[in-house]
Structures are given as structure tokens and as C-alpha cells.
Design a protein around this motif. Structure first.
Motif, mmCIF file in Angstrom:
data_model
loop_
_atom_site.group_PDB
_atom_site.id
_atom_site.type_symbol
_atom_site.label_atom_id
_atom_site.label_comp_id
_atom_site.label_asym_id
_atom_site.label_seq_id
_atom_site.Cartn_x
_atom_site.Cartn_y
_atom_site.Cartn_z
ATOM 1 N N VAL A 28 0.825 -1.080 -0.069
ATOM 2 C CA VAL A 28 0.089 0.092 0.013
ATOM 3 C C VAL A 28 0.616 1.275 -0.078
ATOM 4 O O VAL A 28 0.707 2.190 -0.656
ATOM 5 C CB VAL A 28 -0.869 -0.020 1.450
ATOM 6 C CG1 VAL A 28 -1.568 1.464 1.367
ATOM 7 C CG2 VAL A 28 -2.057 -1.322 1.227
ATOM 8 N N CYS A 29 1.875 1.299 0.818
ATOM 9 C CA CYS A 29 2.698 2.384 0.873
ATOM 10 C C CYS A 29 3.421 2.497 -0.541
ATOM 11 O O CYS A 29 3.889 3.780 -0.967
ATOM 12 C CB CYS A 29 3.814 2.352 2.067
ATOM 13 S SG CYS A 29 3.079 2.417 3.819
ATOM 14 N N SER A 30 4.057 1.636 -0.910
ATOM 15 C CA SER A 30 4.545 1.623 -2.227
ATOM 16 C C SER A 30 3.671 2.392 -3.504
ATOM 17 O O SER A 30 4.160 3.309 -4.132
ATOM 18 C CB SER A 30 5.371 0.248 -2.667
ATOM 19 O OG SER A 30 4.113 -0.642 -2.991
ATOM 20 N N LEU B 297 4.489 5.543 -5.441
ATOM 21 C CA LEU B 297 4.513 5.585 -7.038
ATOM 22 C C LEU B 297 3.747 6.657 -7.718
ATOM 23 O O LEU B 297 3.909 7.403 -8.534
ATOM 24 C CB LEU B 297 4.006 4.157 -7.539
ATOM 25 C CG LEU B 297 5.141 3.120 -7.177
ATOM 26 C CD1 LEU B 297 4.649 1.880 -7.883
ATOM 27 C CD2 LEU B 297 6.401 3.281 -8.052
ATOM 28 N N ASP B 298 2.652 6.941 -7.045
ATOM 29 C CA ASP B 298 1.636 8.065 -7.282
ATOM 30 C C ASP B 298 2.281 9.317 -6.985
ATOM 31 O O ASP B 298 2.031 10.448 -7.698
ATOM 32 C CB ASP B 298 0.349 8.101 -6.638
ATOM 33 C CG ASP B 298 -0.529 6.866 -7.080
ATOM 34 O OD1 ASP B 298 -0.197 6.110 -8.011
ATOM 35 O OD2 ASP B 298 -1.226 6.164 -6.378
ATOM 36 N N GLY B 299 3.403 9.570 -5.995
ATOM 37 C CA GLY B 299 4.160 10.972 -5.685
ATOM 38 C C GLY B 299 5.284 11.041 -6.469
ATOM 39 O O GLY B 299 5.229 10.466 -7.616
ATOM 40 N N ASN C 162 8.247 10.084 -5.164
ATOM 41 C CA ASN C 162 9.340 9.204 -5.181
ATOM 42 C C ASN C 162 8.986 7.751 -5.650
ATOM 43 O O ASN C 162 8.835 6.605 -5.154
ATOM 44 C CB ASN C 162 9.395 9.058 -3.556
ATOM 45 C CG ASN C 162 9.898 10.048 -2.842
ATOM 46 O OD1 ASN C 162 10.501 10.849 -3.177
ATOM 47 N ND2 ASN C 162 9.369 10.314 -1.459
ATOM 48 N N GLY C 163 9.183 7.963 -7.129
ATOM 49 C CA GLY C 163 8.827 6.676 -7.776
ATOM 50 C C GLY C 163 9.774 5.467 -7.599
ATOM 51 O O GLY C 163 9.617 4.630 -7.417
ATOM 52 N N VAL C 164 11.106 6.100 -7.443
ATOM 53 C CA VAL C 164 12.087 4.889 -7.440
ATOM 54 C C VAL C 164 12.005 4.144 -5.964
ATOM 55 O O VAL C 164 12.217 2.854 -6.127
ATOM 56 C CB VAL C 164 13.530 5.737 -7.408
ATOM 57 C CG1 VAL C 164 14.760 4.380 -7.404
ATOM 58 C CG2 VAL C 164 13.824 6.144 -8.851
ATOM 59 N N GLN C 165 11.959 5.119 -5.184
ATOM 60 C CA GLN C 165 11.773 4.450 -3.530
ATOM 61 C C GLN C 165 10.441 3.646 -3.572
ATOM 62 O O GLN C 165 10.606 2.589 -2.845
ATOM 63 C CB GLN C 165 11.679 5.636 -2.624
ATOM 64 C CG GLN C 165 11.684 5.152 -1.156
ATOM 65 C CD GLN C 165 11.604 6.374 -0.221
ATOM 66 O OE1 GLN C 165 11.785 7.337 -0.519
ATOM 67 N NE2 GLN C 165 11.757 5.742 1.016
ATOM 68 N N GLY C 166 9.590 3.930 -4.048
ATOM 69 C CA GLY C 166 8.333 3.290 -4.131
ATOM 70 C C GLY C 166 8.299 2.022 -4.857
ATOM 71 O O GLY C 166 7.943 0.822 -4.577
ATOM 72 N N GLY C 167 9.170 2.050 -6.040
ATOM 73 C CA GLY C 167 9.371 0.637 -6.762
ATOM 74 C C GLY C 167 10.074 -0.227 -5.936
ATOM 75 O O GLY C 167 9.943 -1.568 -5.979
ATOM 76 N N TRP C 168 11.196 0.070 -5.424
ATOM 77 C CA TRP C 168 12.015 -0.697 -4.412
ATOM 78 C C TRP C 168 11.083 -1.301 -3.198
ATOM 79 O O TRP C 168 11.282 -2.587 -2.909
ATOM 80 C CB TRP C 168 13.326 -0.203 -3.822
ATOM 81 C CG TRP C 168 14.196 0.027 -4.954
ATOM 82 C CD1 TRP C 168 14.829 1.294 -5.744
ATOM 83 C CD2 TRP C 168 15.372 -0.939 -5.315
ATOM 84 N NE1 TRP C 168 15.707 0.865 -6.287
ATOM 85 C CE2 TRP C 168 16.059 -0.632 -6.383
ATOM 86 C CE3 TRP C 168 15.236 -2.391 -5.226
ATOM 87 C CZ2 TRP C 168 16.973 -1.347 -7.065
ATOM 88 C CZ3 TRP C 168 16.095 -3.244 -5.811
ATOM 89 C CH2 TRP C 168 17.027 -2.448 -6.795
ATOM 90 N N LEU C 169 10.348 -0.360 -2.716
ATOM 91 C CA LEU C 169 9.433 -0.965 -1.663
ATOM 92 C C LEU C 169 8.494 -2.022 -2.078
ATOM 93 O O LEU C 169 8.137 -2.874 -1.652
ATOM 94 C CB LEU C 169 8.623 0.447 -1.210
ATOM 95 C CG LEU C 169 7.839 0.108 0.309
ATOM 96 C CD1 LEU C 169 8.465 -0.882 1.251
ATOM 97 C CD2 LEU C 169 7.090 1.352 0.701
ATOM 98 N N LEU C 170 7.981 -1.575 -3.302
ATOM 99 C CA LEU C 170 6.737 -2.720 -4.066
ATOM 100 C C LEU C 170 7.432 -4.066 -4.186
ATOM 101 O O LEU C 170 7.024 -4.967 -3.839
ATOM 102 C CB LEU C 170 6.321 -1.808 -5.281
ATOM 103 C CG LEU C 170 5.406 -2.965 -5.851
ATOM 104 C CD1 LEU C 170 4.229 -3.172 -5.216
ATOM 105 C CD2 LEU C 170 5.057 -2.388 -7.345
ATOM 106 N N CYS C 171 8.671 -3.919 -4.751
ATOM 107 C CA CYS C 171 9.461 -5.302 -5.025
ATOM 108 C C CYS C 171 9.820 -6.100 -3.693
ATOM 109 O O CYS C 171 9.569 -7.249 -3.575
ATOM 110 C CB CYS C 171 10.837 -5.133 -5.684
ATOM 111 S SG CYS C 171 10.555 -4.538 -7.466
#
Length: 321
Positions: free
Chosen positions: A34-36, A40-42, A44-53
Motif C-alpha cells: 500500500v505504501c509503495s 509511486l503516485d507521488g 518518490n517513484g524509485v523508492q516506491g518501486g523498491w518498496l513494492l518489489c
């Protein structure tokens, strides 16, 4: 044959503890996803991508960990394998967690019974007889049960073997039934149904009793040991002549019984006649010559050995006539 079964030696954790850990990991992975998505919508796309993975990986790992739970009741066991290699048998009762990459097949160690339908066999002298047995058995060696016999081909539905306890135990029941019939035929063929001439002292199926049952248990033990099965008790519970000769054998048994009864009657009658003659002679009640003794013996034997009640005839004369 030496048993190859041994206890499971892998890491075993408390099931309730791991249940709590799995729930926490599941919550963290969902929260991370959920946080990722928010990141990703904000900006911090790169950080969100790593968090999603990382969260997806954690979720996949959590799903795999859910497969490691074991719950065993008394007299149950799990046979574990590590990518095809036997890793031991787990028998501890309770709720546990082991490495989910172990394959664990559930088996029952509880006693079961088999009430076999009577089968037609030829006894030692060639007479066809109907004979059945009742067998109490239980699984003793899980390694032999799963790896020494081909449970897949014996099961009514081969796809169920390994998936649940019922499929495997049904396959073992089929194995027990076939081997029980074979052992029963072997034992029944070694003895006559009954003593034909009533003089032989040979053991027969009808009067063998415990000795026949012991031999049956021994034969079953030898045959079922291959599958790791222990025979608790085996007994012959049905024994009769086959229908095609039952009537003839019944008449033979009736004739034998009549002859035996007649022998007893004659033996008793002769004893009573002798006693009567001795009593008359000892007390000097009457003097009888040989002809009168012969007539008296004949009359007494007719009275004592006859099937109908005697009809007395009063002799109004004297013994001297």
C-alpha cells in the motif's frame, strides 16, 4: 528385514509462534504494498518501486511459509521427503512448523480391522470348503508402507495417494485383503475340514482352534511385514462345507453320530445285562441254564437297544417248563 525408518531430524518450530510471525509478516507485506503504491503516485517513484518489489517478495515468502504447518493427532504420523529423499517420520502430537519445502505425507498408525468375505478353498483331502477370517492390523513401519510397495497402483483413485490419509490407507487395505486371502488359502490347504474316519489324531480346521489361528497369524505376519504392517489378531470366523457337498457331508456326519450313539447304547446294554446276570447269580434268586441265560440276554438287549418302548408280556408259567 531391518527397518529403514527413523525420526525426523530437521528444524521444528512451535506452530503457534510461527502462526503469529506469519500474521505479522503478512500485515507488513500488505502495508508495504500500500505504501509503495502511494509513493509511486507521488514524486518518490524509485523508492516506491523498491518498496513494492520488497513487499511482493515478502508476500510470496509469507505464502510459502504458510505451507509449513503440521498438526498431528495421537497415532498419526507424517512421512517427510526432501526433493524425493526420505528425511524421516514425524510423530510428535501437536501443532508445529517445519521447512515448507519438505514434502509431508500423512499416515494413520491406528488399528484397523478387515472382515473378509468367505472364500472357497480346497482342504487337505480336496473337499471344497467356505472359509473366512477377521483381521485386526495397524501400520508399524511408515517407510515400508510408502516406499517398499507400490501404493499408487493399488489405490482405487491413484491421484489421492499422498494427498490425504484416506487414499494411502485404502491402498494398504487392498494390499492386506489380497495377502489375507492368499494366507488363508495356504493355511486351509494344509488341513482337512474334519476327521473323516473319526480315529485319526491329525489337526483339523474344525477343531484346530487356537493352533490354526496362530499359524494364520504367522503366515499373515510374513506376508504383511513387507508393507510395514503389524498383525494384532487374526481369527477364522466362518467355516463350512461348500454348498455343492454340504448336504452329503451333513448326512455323513449324521450317520457317524448315529453309529457313535449306537456304540454307546450297546456298550451300556451289555454292561447292564452282565450286571443283571451277576446279581441273579450272586443272590441265588433263580437258577438259569445256558439256554435261559441266552434267552434273557436276547430279551434284555432288545429292550435296552430298541428305539421304541418295550411292551411287557407276562409269563404265567414257570421257568421249569
Amino acid at each position: 528385514m531391518e527397518s529403514k525408518e527413523f525420526a525426523f531430524k530437521g528444524n521444528v518450530l512451535n506452530g503457534f509462534l510461527m502462526l503469529f510471525v506469519n500474521i505479522v509478516v503478512l500485515a507488513l507485506s500488505v502495508y508495504g504494498i500500500v505504501c509503495s503504491i502511494i509513493l509511486l503516485d507521488g514524486s518518490n517513484g524509485v523508492q516506491g518501486g523498491w518498496l513494492l518489489c520488497g513487499s511482493v517478495f515478502l508476500l510470496i515468502l509469507n505464502i510459502i511459509m504458510w505451507c509449513g504447518f503440521l498438526m498431528l493427532e495421537p497415532n498419526e504420523a507424517r512421512v517427510t521427503t526432501w526433493f524425493g529423499k526420505y528425511s524421516g517420520t514425524f510423530t510428535d502430537t501437536g501443532y508445529y512448523w517445519i521447512n515448507p519445502f519438505y514434502s509431508a505425507k500423512k499416515v494413520s498408525m491406528r488399528a484397523r480391522n478387515l472382515d473378509a468375505e468367505p472364500i472357497k478353498v480346497n482342504d487337505k483331502v480336496g473337499n471344497p470348503v467356505m472359509i473366512g477370517l477377521v483381521l485386526v492390523w495397524k501400520l508399524k513401519d511408515t517407510y515400508k508402507a510408502l516406499f517398499e510397495i507400490d501404493s499408487q497402483t493399488m489405490a482405487a483413485n491413484p491421484n489421492t495417494v499422498g494427498a490425504d490419509t484416506k487414499g494411502l490407507m485404502n491402498a494398504l487395505e487392498n494390499f492386506v485383503k489380497v495377502q489375507s486371502d492368499a494366507a488363508l488359502r495356504q493355511v486351509a490347504g494344509q488341513y482337512a475340514y474334519d476327521d473323516v474316519d473319526d480315529k485319526s489324531k491329525e489337526l483339523t480346521l474344525r477343531d484346530g482352534g487356537d493352533e490354526i489361528n496362530q499359524q494364520l497369524e504367522q503366515k499373515l505376519d510374513e506376508r504383511l511385514a513387507l508393507a510395514g504392517i503389524e498383525v494384532v489378531e487374526a481369527r477364522i470366523n466362518y467355516l463350512a462345507y461348500a454348498p455343492e457337498i454340504a448336504a452329503v457331508m451333513l448326512r455323513r456326519q449324521q450317520a457317524s453320530a448315529i453309529i457313535t450313539a449306537r456304540e454307546k447304547i450297546v456298550e451300556g446294554a451289555v454292561s447292564m445285562v452282565k450286571m443283571a446276570l451277576d446279581k441273579l447269580s450272586d443272590e441265588n434268586i433263580v437258577e438259569l441254564d445256558d439256554d435261559k441265560k441266552a434267552a434273557m440276554v436276547s430279551n434284555l438287549l432288545v429292550v435296552l437297544c430298541g428305539d421304541d418302548s418295550a411292551q411287557p408280556v407276562v409269563n404265567a408259567g414257570t421257568l421249569n417248563h
